[in-house]
Enzyme design. Structure first.
Site, PDB file in Angstrom:
ATOM      1  N   ASN A  61     -56.346 -30.059 113.010  1.00  0.00           N
ATOM      2  CA  ASN A  61     -56.966 -29.537 114.193  1.00  0.00           C
ATOM      3  C   ASN A  61     -56.278 -29.349 115.406  1.00  0.00           C
ATOM      4  O   ASN A  61     -55.107 -29.985 115.441  1.00  0.00           O
ATOM      5  CB  ASN A  61     -58.202 -30.372 114.101  1.00  0.00           C
ATOM      6  CG  ASN A  61     -58.251 -31.836 114.575  1.00  0.00           C
ATOM      7  OD1 ASN A  61     -57.149 -32.066 115.112  1.00  0.00           O
ATOM      8  ND2 ASN A  61     -58.947 -32.562 113.873  1.00  0.00           N
ATOM      9  N   GLU A  68     -54.851 -33.084 116.290  1.00  0.00           N
ATOM     10  CA  GLU A  68     -53.729 -33.530 115.300  1.00  0.00           C
ATOM     11  C   GLU A  68     -52.627 -32.730 115.709  1.00  0.00           C
ATOM     12  O   GLU A  68     -51.424 -33.124 115.533  1.00  0.00           O
ATOM     13  CB  GLU A  68     -54.165 -33.223 113.915  1.00  0.00           C
ATOM     14  CG  GLU A  68     -55.172 -33.987 113.405  1.00  0.00           C
ATOM     15  CD  GLU A  68     -56.193 -33.773 112.295  1.00  0.00           C
ATOM     16  OE1 GLU A  68     -57.014 -34.606 111.805  1.00  0.00           O
ATOM     17  OE2 GLU A  68     -56.113 -32.676 112.085  1.00  0.00           O
ATOM     18  N   ASP A  92     -62.226 -30.494 104.467  1.00  0.00           N
ATOM     19  CA  ASP A  92     -61.948 -30.470 103.062  1.00  0.00           C
ATOM     20  C   ASP A  92     -62.365 -29.083 102.564  1.00  0.00           C
ATOM     21  O   ASP A  92     -61.523 -28.540 101.639  1.00  0.00           O
ATOM     22  CB  ASP A  92     -62.452 -31.486 102.501  1.00  0.00           C
ATOM     23  CG  ASP A  92     -62.043 -33.147 102.852  1.00  0.00           C
ATOM     24  OD1 ASP A  92     -61.196 -33.105 103.237  1.00  0.00           O
ATOM     25  OD2 ASP A  92     -62.988 -33.972 102.634  1.00  0.00           O
TER      26      ASP A  92
END
Length: 342
Positions: free
Chosen positions: A217, A220, A290
């Site tokens: 993201n 990150e 996920d």
């Protein structure tokens, strides 16, 4: 600086994605990373404890689900693929629960490594309706021992030839190390397998050097690129700079930078494409990343372009954020969502 091109998501693209879904069937994805058992204790709060100033939950329901890399695996399976899971568990009740849940979700768990010195990660969420009261974690986040790392690498060598591609799911619980990354990348290059990495929390870009695609993201990505976060937080125009920096640092030709309600920005070589989000309502973002990496990997190995694979992944994420907790995206829901989302 290159300006991103907005991807067209019209009726033709929607039909292309729907037509592709049957082609996901039986595609094999090897998922390597941290796993956990997510436990939910749900009910209602109607009083305060006489023992201490804390709410008393009247339990109405309990649920146990697959989390982290195991959630990626169950999403691969629910979308028609074949999920092969490689991770580390303890010799405990948590491991038994995880294997049972894998069996129910059609996830292959035969390549799990047992480490008697580590517990299987479990996260218990105590919830009043949709509100979290407390979370209880059972886990050890220390790096794996050399012996356990070697066993995990052997498992990858045993099953990699079966896979159409490999996903490294790094939740920073100790399973994924620089040594694991280097060995997995080396094994995959020998077997001509594409490596996708889904990083969580913080690390440095060189940690993931050699992978083919990385899906962080925005926060990150800034950390991975080693850039000044304060300068970038309030400057969305810097997203291109962040993505390109991450390409250089990791060596990954492709970067998929997820931005929540702002969709995705895709870096493929020198091409930059924006894909909007399709979420109509957001109940819980837990596990949405996920679902994205599961759908993205299946899309790629089934023959979709990276941009169309990201579109498919965005629709899949739009399904699961409308629910509470880690849940798989089912094919009928995905088709309906593609047809009706704007």
């Amino acid at each position: 600086m290159t300006t991103p091109v907005m991807a067209n998501v019209g009726p033709q693209e929607k039909q292309l994605l729907i037509n592709q879904i049957p082609k996901l069937k039986d595609k094999k994805i090897l998922i390597i990373g941290d796993v956990c058992v997510d436990e939910y204790v749900m009910g209602d709060v109607r009083r305060i404890s006489p023992e201490a100033p804390v709410p008393v939950l009247d339990v109405e329901e309990e649920d146990i689900r697959l989390g982290m890399a195991a959630n990626v695996a169950q999403n691969v399976a629910s979308l028609g693929g074949h999920a092969i899971l490689v991770s580390v568990v303890g010799n405990d009740t948590g491991a038994n629960l995880l294997r049972d849940l894998c069996a129910k979700s059609a996830v292959n768990s035969e390549y799990l490594v047992i480490d008697n010195a580590r517990p299987t990660t479990r996260k218990m969420r105590v919830m009043a309706k949709h509100h979290h009261l407390v979370r209880v974690d059972y886990e050890v986040r220390n790096p794996l021992s050399a012996e356990t790392e070697a066993a995990l690498i052997r498992r990858v060598e045993e099953c990699v030839e079966q896979a159409d591609c490999v996903v490294i799911e790094d939740y920073k619980k100790g399973v994924i190390s620089r040594n694991i990354i280097e060995n997995v990348v080396s094994i995959c290059k020998r077997h001509n397998k594409r490596v996708l990495v889904d990083p969580h929390k913080t690390s440095s870009g060189p940690f993931y050097q050699g992978v083919d695609l990385i899906k962080p993201n925005f926060d990150e990505a800034v950390t991975l690129a080693g850039m000044d976060f304060d300068d970038l937080r309030h400057n969305p125009n810097k997203v291109v700079e962040v993505g390109q920096a991450l390409q250089k640092i990791t060596g990954a030709k492709e970067v998929v930078l997820t931005r929540g309600k702002d969709g995705m920005v895709i870096f493929s070589g020198k091409e930059i494409t924006e894909v909007p989000t399709y979420a109509r309502k957001v109940f819980d973002v837990t596990g949405a990343g996920d679902t994205v990496i599961a759908a993205l990997s299946l899309g790629l190995v089934s023959g979709l372009s990276l941009v169309h694979s990201c579109m498919l992944a965005n629709y899949a994420a739009g399904v699961v954020v409308g629910k509470v907790g880690c849940v798989p995206c089912e094919i009928p829901e995905l088709i309906e969502y593609i047809q009706t989302a704007h």
